[in-house]
Design an enzyme around this catalytic site. Sequence first.
Site, short mmCIF file in Angstrom:
data_model
loop_
_atom_site.label_atom_id
_atom_site.label_comp_id
_atom_site.label_asym_id
_atom_site.label_seq_id
_atom_site.Cartn_x
_atom_site.Cartn_y
_atom_site.Cartn_z
N MET A 30 -49.62 -22.87 76.40
CA MET A 30 -49.23 -24.43 75.90
C MET A 30 -48.99 -23.97 74.23
SD MET A 30 -50.70 -27.35 78.16
CE MET A 30 -52.27 -27.49 77.23
N LEU A 33 -50.90 -21.05 69.06
CA LEU A 33 -51.51 -19.85 69.69
C LEU A 33 -52.39 -19.39 68.51
CD1 LEU A 33 -48.52 -17.81 70.73
CD2 LEU A 33 -49.88 -19.12 72.18
N HIS A 34 -53.63 -18.78 69.22
CA HIS A 34 -54.86 -18.22 68.42
C HIS A 34 -55.23 -16.91 69.02
CE1 HIS A 34 -56.97 -19.27 72.06
NE2 HIS A 34 -56.68 -20.72 71.91
N GLY A 36 -57.19 -16.17 70.96
CA GLY A 36 -57.76 -15.90 72.55
C GLY A 36 -56.40 -15.80 73.05
N HIS A 37 -55.39 -16.39 72.80
CA HIS A 37 -53.88 -16.07 73.39
C HIS A 37 -53.47 -14.59 73.12
CE1 HIS A 37 -53.63 -20.55 72.66
NE2 HIS A 37 -53.32 -20.38 73.97
N GLY A 147 -57.03 -17.01 80.84
CA GLY A 147 -58.56 -16.89 80.18
C GLY A 147 -59.61 -17.68 80.97
N ARG A 187 -56.77 -27.01 70.63
CA ARG A 187 -57.45 -28.09 70.10
C ARG A 187 -58.36 -28.22 69.02
NH1 ARG A 187 -56.85 -29.03 76.03
NH2 ARG A 187 -55.51 -30.71 76.52
P1 AMP Z 1 -53.62 -22.82 76.89
O1 AMP Z 1 -52.52 -22.67 75.83
O2 AMP Z 1 -54.90 -23.64 76.00
O3 AMP Z 1 -53.17 -23.47 77.93
O4 AMP Z 1 -54.16 -21.61 77.27
C1 AMP Z 1 -53.34 -20.67 77.87
C2 AMP Z 1 -54.02 -19.34 78.34
O5 AMP Z 1 -54.92 -18.84 77.40
C3 AMP Z 1 -55.06 -19.81 79.55
O6 AMP Z 1 -55.06 -18.91 80.51
C4 AMP Z 1 -56.34 -20.08 78.83
O7 AMP Z 1 -57.40 -19.89 79.56
C5 AMP Z 1 -56.11 -18.72 77.82
N1 AMP Z 1 -57.21 -19.09 76.65
C6 AMP Z 1 -57.36 -20.02 75.84
N2 AMP Z 1 -58.30 -20.12 74.98
C7 AMP Z 1 -58.87 -18.76 75.14
C8 AMP Z 1 -59.84 -18.15 74.53
N3 AMP Z 1 -60.72 -18.75 73.66
N4 AMP Z 1 -60.39 -17.01 74.95
C9 AMP Z 1 -59.59 -16.51 76.17
N5 AMP Z 1 -58.34 -16.81 76.63
C10 AMP Z 1 -58.18 -18.34 76.28
#
Ligand code: AMP
Length: 283
Positions: A30, A33-34, A36-37, A147, A187
């Site tokens: 979504m 990005l950080h 983790g992404h 993730g 967030r």
């Molecule tokens: P989001 O943009 O929050 O919907 O996350 C996109 C993808 O990145 C999802 O599969 C999340 O589980 C993964 N994700 C988000 N935060 C992290 C994190 N801290 N470590 C690993 N994967 C993450």
Amino acid sequence: MEILNTAAALQAQTETWRREGKRIGLVPTMGALHEGHLQLVRAAAQECDAVVVSIFVNPTQFNNPDDFRLYPRLPEADAALLAPAGCTALFLPAVTEMYPQSTVLRFDFGALEQVMEGAHRPGHFNGVATVVSKLFHLSRPHRVYFGQKDLQQVAIVRQLIADLSFDLELVAFPTVREADGLAMSSRNRRLDAEARAIAPRLYQGLQLAEKLVQGREASPAAVQAAAQELLASEPALDLEYLEVVDAQTLQPLTDWQPHRAVAVCLAAHLGGVRLIDNVVIEG
Ligand code: AMP
């Protein structure tokens, strides 16, 4: 890196790659990005010939209109981070592109969605399953990267893939954390300095639970109570749930089951932001 805004452009691109025998990786996000992404994207780039990253703040998975409205949106900054991480194509559709008409199909994941996020965010996993199915059809990936920070989402998507026979492999990537233990999340950007200083407390609660689960001496209920107590000592933290569950079925545990992984999962409100986190303890 190409930027694709339409479903047709994504389909055409991935069809070409398929014809060329390329292995396609998909990382749905979504945005905002950080690291983790980016670790998911780097893993995909290592294992695949072409990597699609989607950035789409999916309205159908938000049950709270303020959360949707305030969700950080930074497409230019995101695009600049993605190319060096190995993204081949950024899929950045408008809401009307993903939902030219409102959807009527409803998913029911049974017990898997009757706990934790599913129980506290009605309709959330229906929205997730809808958008993920669309992304799978449009990009026809060989591997998809998710993730473990969203542990229940991984379980739901695994079920979706099995039940609908999607011909692809799911990679579940470990949670990437800040130096102080806070799980990285888009967030987190919405936390003010005071809330940000308190936020690592969540992981401290999970670490305490992890230690107790490893010992398997305290009961699941006692582990839950100990972690809840630690978190309750911080008045700014409003714990929505903290559950000790089977890591696969996600059902709450009353006893330890031999050779089964355990997960401790939580959601909490802090400074107007809802955060989730979990730890998985092998069996
Ligand atoms: P989001 O943009 O929050 O919907 O996350 C996109 C993808 O990145 C999802 O599969 C999340 O589980 C993964 N994700 C988000 N935060 C992290 C994190 N801290 N470590 C690993 N994967 C993450």
